[in-house]
Design a protein around this motif. Structure first.
Motif, PDB file in Angstrom:
ATOM      1  N   LEU A 151       0.965  -1.171   0.003  1.00 27.14           N
ATOM      2  CA  LEU A 151       0.093   0.037   0.087  1.00 27.14           C
ATOM      3  C   LEU A 151       0.605   1.375  -0.004  1.00 27.14           C
ATOM      4  O   LEU A 151       0.576   2.114  -0.635  1.00 27.14           O
ATOM      5  CB  LEU A 151      -1.037   0.306   1.163  1.00 27.14           C
ATOM      6  N   GLY A 152       2.043   1.198   0.863  1.00 29.14           N
ATOM      7  CA  GLY A 152       2.855   2.517   0.765  1.00 29.14           C
ATOM      8  C   GLY A 152       3.456   2.661  -0.771  1.00 29.14           C
ATOM      9  O   GLY A 152       3.532   3.964  -1.073  1.00 29.14           O
ATOM     10  N   ALA A 153       4.069   1.520  -1.265  1.00 35.97           N
ATOM     11  CA  ALA A 153       4.574   1.689  -2.402  1.00 35.97           C
ATOM     12  C   ALA A 153       3.552   2.069  -3.585  1.00 35.97           C
ATOM     13  O   ALA A 153       3.642   2.848  -4.566  1.00 35.97           O
ATOM     14  CB  ALA A 153       5.312   0.475  -2.595  1.00 35.97           C
ATOM     15  N   LEU A 154       2.375   1.597  -3.483  1.00 31.87           N
ATOM     16  CA  LEU A 154       1.407   1.624  -4.372  1.00 31.87           C
ATOM     17  C   LEU A 154       1.130   3.332  -4.313  1.00 31.87           C
ATOM     18  O   LEU A 154       0.667   3.893  -5.396  1.00 31.87           O
ATOM     19  CB  LEU A 154       0.275   0.749  -4.343  1.00 31.87           C
ATOM     20  N   GLY A 155       0.967   3.829  -3.024  1.00 33.38           N
ATOM     21  CA  GLY A 155       0.358   5.078  -2.697  1.00 33.38           C
ATOM     22  C   GLY A 155       1.574   6.113  -3.464  1.00 33.38           C
ATOM     23  O   GLY A 155       1.080   7.162  -3.835  1.00 33.38           O
ATOM     24  N   ALA A 156       2.903   5.640  -3.835  1.00 31.87           N
ATOM     25  CA  ALA A 156       3.729   6.626  -4.195  1.00 31.87           C
ATOM     26  C   ALA A 156       4.020   6.109  -5.763  1.00 31.87           C
ATOM     27  O   ALA A 156       4.766   6.783  -6.354  1.00 31.87           O
ATOM     28  CB  ALA A 156       4.974   6.367  -3.538  1.00 31.87           C
ATOM     29  N   SER A 157       3.006   5.553  -6.240  1.00 31.21           N
ATOM     30  CA  SER A 157       2.959   5.223  -7.777  1.00 31.21           C
ATOM     31  C   SER A 157       2.063   5.881  -8.193  1.00 31.21           C
ATOM     32  O   SER A 157       1.004   6.295  -7.873  1.00 31.21           O
ATOM     33  CB  SER A 157       2.602   3.480  -7.946  1.00 31.21           C
ATOM     34  N   GLY A 158       2.291   6.143  -9.800  1.00 30.26           N
ATOM     35  CA  GLY A 158       1.151   6.889 -10.486  1.00 30.26           C
ATOM     36  C   GLY A 158       0.592   5.950 -11.571  1.00 30.26           C
ATOM     37  O   GLY A 158      -0.040   6.596 -12.495  1.00 30.26           O
ATOM     38  N   ALA A 160      -2.429   4.455 -13.028  1.00 29.88           N
ATOM     39  CA  ALA A 160      -3.827   4.516 -12.542  1.00 29.88           C
ATOM     40  C   ALA A 160      -4.226   3.207 -12.424  1.00 29.88           C
ATOM     41  O   ALA A 160      -5.143   2.970 -11.502  1.00 29.88           O
ATOM     42  CB  ALA A 160      -4.376   5.527 -13.705  1.00 29.88           C
ATOM     43  N   GLY A 161      -4.272   2.139 -13.337  1.00 32.49           N
ATOM     44  CA  GLY A 161      -4.775   0.977 -13.593  1.00 32.49           C
ATOM     45  C   GLY A 161      -4.421   0.282 -12.456  1.00 32.49           C
ATOM     46  O   GLY A 161      -5.420  -0.644 -11.736  1.00 32.49           O
ATOM     47  N   ARG A 162      -3.189   0.310 -11.761  1.00 38.85           N
ATOM     48  CA  ARG A 162      -2.887  -0.661 -10.682  1.00 38.85           C
ATOM     49  C   ARG A 162      -3.396   0.074  -9.208  1.00 38.85           C
ATOM     50  O   ARG A 162      -3.315  -0.719  -8.334  1.00 38.85           O
ATOM     51  CB  ARG A 162      -1.179  -0.743 -10.765  1.00 38.85           C
ATOM     52  N   ARG A 163      -3.502   1.301  -9.386  1.00 38.68           N
ATOM     53  CA  ARG A 163      -3.984   2.019  -8.134  1.00 38.68           C
ATOM     54  C   ARG A 163      -5.440   1.652  -8.038  1.00 38.68           C
ATOM     55  O   ARG A 163      -5.897   1.673  -6.896  1.00 38.68           O
ATOM     56  CB  ARG A 163      -3.604   3.435  -8.317  1.00 38.68           C
ATOM     57  N   ALA A 164      -6.212   1.554  -9.083  1.00 37.09           N
ATOM     58  CA  ALA A 164      -7.710   1.858  -9.197  1.00 37.09           C
ATOM     59  C   ALA A 164      -8.406   1.442  -8.058  1.00 37.09           C
ATOM     60  O   ALA A 164      -9.095   2.270  -7.164  1.00 37.09           O
ATOM     61  CB  ALA A 164      -8.274   1.289 -10.495  1.00 37.09           C
ATOM     62  N   ILE A 165      -8.315   0.133  -7.785  1.00 41.93           N
ATOM     63  CA  ILE A 165      -9.381  -0.396  -6.669  1.00 41.93           C
ATOM     64  C   ILE A 165      -8.908  -0.343  -5.195  1.00 41.93           C
ATOM     65  O   ILE A 165      -9.633  -0.178  -4.206  1.00 41.93           O
ATOM     66  CB  ILE A 165      -9.564  -1.971  -6.967  1.00 41.93           C
ATOM     67  N   TYR A 166      -7.709   0.338  -5.410  1.00 43.71           N
ATOM     68  CA  TYR A 166      -7.046   0.532  -3.730  1.00 43.71           C
ATOM     69  C   TYR A 166      -7.051   1.951  -3.516  1.00 43.71           C
ATOM     70  O   TYR A 166      -6.746   2.354  -2.466  1.00 43.71           O
ATOM     71  CB  TYR A 166      -5.595  -0.022  -3.594  1.00 43.71           C
ATOM     72  N   GLU A 167      -7.578   2.970  -4.278  1.00 43.25           N
ATOM     73  CA  GLU A 167      -7.447   4.156  -4.082  1.00 43.25           C
ATOM     74  C   GLU A 167      -7.870   4.584  -2.602  1.00 43.25           C
ATOM     75  O   GLU A 167      -7.190   5.417  -2.038  1.00 43.25           O
ATOM     76  CB  GLU A 167      -8.234   5.055  -4.927  1.00 43.25           C
ATOM     77  N   PRO A 168      -9.070   4.281  -2.048  1.00 45.95           N
ATOM     78  CA  PRO A 168      -9.401   4.805  -0.761  1.00 45.95           C
ATOM     79  C   PRO A 168      -8.435   4.376   0.356  1.00 45.95           C
ATOM     80  O   PRO A 168      -8.510   5.107   1.320  1.00 45.95           O
ATOM     81  CB  PRO A 168     -10.748   4.052  -0.617  1.00 45.95           C
ATOM     82  N   LEU A 169      -7.657   3.188   0.128  1.00 48.01           N
ATOM     83  CA  LEU A 169      -6.645   2.908   1.228  1.00 48.01           C
ATOM     84  C   LEU A 169      -5.370   3.653   1.011  1.00 48.01           C
ATOM     85  O   LEU A 169      -4.646   3.639   2.043  1.00 48.01           O
ATOM     86  CB  LEU A 169      -6.298   1.340   0.981  1.00 48.01           C
ATOM     87  N   LEU A 170      -4.940   4.227  -0.114  1.00 45.73           N
ATOM     88  CA  LEU A 170      -3.624   4.924  -0.261  1.00 45.73           C
ATOM     89  C   LEU A 170      -3.490   6.249   0.404  1.00 45.73           C
ATOM     90  O   LEU A 170      -4.303   7.053   0.464  1.00 45.73           O
ATOM     91  CB  LEU A 170      -3.304   4.870  -1.812  1.00 45.73           C
TER      92      LEU A 170
END
Length: 459
Positions: A151-158, A160-170
């Motif tokens: 989650l931390g690494a994904l939060g620092a990523s841009g 969009a497709g890989r972030r999409a379903i986790y956005e509320p947690l990032l």
């Protein structure tokens, strides 16, 4: 109606939570050099070394012996209490490889873990400075970037497709434009003008977020699987580093995929005229012989912690795992002793030119880009407008699947979301560092044949 089984014949249903539950992948029974053999008897060319991982190819006897030797000594000990010569020697090897610019290394088990540690280290650095800055809680990264799946690494990523379903947690963060000449540079814009525009955008983002709010700017030196081997234009990183320094933030360079020789220098930043404050490494670090990654830390960051608490508030069970360190150490010794980074640099330019020549007339190949043994082919519906294919067509994955047909027996690495995080296709080539000129040419020719014949059949 009975549902057809997706399990290979003669195998019980899988209890593995595979990446897709609708298909059980073929089973590998043997691998040697650049080739992998499956349980059905097919042998294929691993033209991407997995995910740009197996930099020495498969089955290296020296690495196997090093792992066995470490196993005979100690397989595991807790890094809170004990150290090992394998960890000490590996980290010394890594520091020397940076010319002494990075003086400490943290060894972990994956690139995502390395990113997590790097983000936490950047935060702690600002708290440990003589004048602590506790308001620095944000990270700026780039559109289309990918720094890991936690989650931390994904939060620092841009991406969009890989972030999409986790956005509320990032965690909240901010993005600026990628340095992607194919899709980002305006018509008639020079390299210098493009760099100046991107630097101004970053400067404006720092000001928008508020002075003293940003911990670090995070970027892949050469963007990997997310965008398909996109190198920076000349002058980009020096200009970006100047903006980062101006605002008192740190520069974190992600070289999990592009580093450790993959791009023709041991570290990709060594070709850019910058030195990061913190760097993440992985994949080619251990060549696939162990799950291993790392964080390299600049002396300036180490000095702040040393003068402060002297403790990095972070730790993991398998940190500096002895067998992983032994494997990575032997891989790095082989790379150095056999001068394999020079081989990548020597053959890499020709590899890129050969790819461009082979695919120049294909109206569905929009761009061929990369560096060293790290090349991406972006696939488009319209070469003039750069319009991507409909994602439902799964172009990149279908090219991979065509390559795996017995007629070709080559694995290329498919990627999606190239254009905007949701649409766009590319495939990668990332061969082992120790291949010959003839093997490089065969890899390019076979991969290009797959791409060309796929689109011929599509039409």
């Amino acid at each position: 109606m009975a549902v057809p089984s997706t399990h290979p014949p003669n195998l019980v249903p899988s209890h593995v939570l595979h990446r897709t539950l609708h298909h059980t992948p073929p089973v590998v029974t043997h691998a040697s050099g650049s080739y992998i053999t499956l349980s059905n008897g097919q042998t294929f060319l691993d033209a991407t070394t997995g995910a740009a991982v197996a930099c020495l190819g498969h089955g290296n006897a020296r690495v196997r012996a090093a792992i066995n030797k470490q196993l005979d000594s100690v397989a595991y000990c807790h890094s809170l209490f004990f150290g090992t010569s394998a960890a000490e020697e590996l980290c010394a090897e890594l520091a020397v490889g940076t010319g002494g610019k990075m003086t400490r290394a943290l060894i972990v088990s994956s690139g995502s873990e390395a990113t997590e540690a790097a983000l936490k280290l950047a935060r702690q650095y600002h708290l440990e400075k003589p004048n602590p800055e506790s308001s620095r809680t944000l990270f700026i990264s780039r559109d289309g970037s990918y720094h890991g799946n936690t989650l931390g690494a994904l939060g620092a990523s841009g991406h969009a497709g890989r972030r999409a379903i986790y956005e509320p947690l990032l965690a909240p963060g901010a993005r600026v434009s990628a340095c992607n000449a194919y899709r980002g540079r305006r018509e008639g814009e020079s390299d210098g003008e493009y760099v100046a525009r991107l630097a101004a955008e970053l400067d404006a983002k720092f000001k928008e977020l508020g002075e003293g709010r940003v911990c670090a700017f995070v970027a892949e030196t050469v963007v990997g699987a997310a965008l398909g081997c996109v190198p920076p234009v000349p002058g980009y990183f020096p200009a970006i580093a100047a903006v980062v320094r101006k605002h008192g933030a740190l520069l974190i360079l992600d070289e999990v995929m592009s580093g450790m020789g993959r791009c023709g220098t041991l570290h990709a930043w060594q070709a850019e005229g910058v030195v990061p404050d913190i760097q993440t490494i992985g994949k080619g670090l251990g060549g696939g012989y162990a799950p291993v990654a790392g964080v390299l830390v600049n002396r300036s960051v180490v000095d702040v912690l040393t003068a402060g608490t002297g403790v990095f508030v972070h730790g993991q069970t398998y940190q500096a795992h002895p067998m992983a360190c032994a494997a990575a150490l032997e891989v790095q010794r082989i790379v150095r002793e056999e001068n394999l980074v020079a081989n990548v640099a020597r053959l890499g330019e020709g590899m890129g030119q050969r790819l461009r020549d082979k695919l120049a007339d294909c109206r569905y190949v929009g761009d061929v880009r990369g560096r060293g043994f790290f090349w991406g082919i972006e696939l488009v519906k319209d070469k003039t407008t750069k319009e991507p294919f409909d994602p439902a067509l799964k172009i990149a994955m279908r090219i991979h699947e065509k390559g795996m047909e017995p007629e070709y027996s080559i694995s290329v690495y498919p990627g999606t979301g190239t254009a905007n995080g949701h649409t766009g296709d590319h495939v990668l080539l990332a061969p082992a560092f120790n291949i010959t000129q003839a093997e490089m040419e065969h890899t390019v020719d076979l991969a290009a044949r797959v791409v060309l014949e796929f689109f011929t059949a599509l039409e």
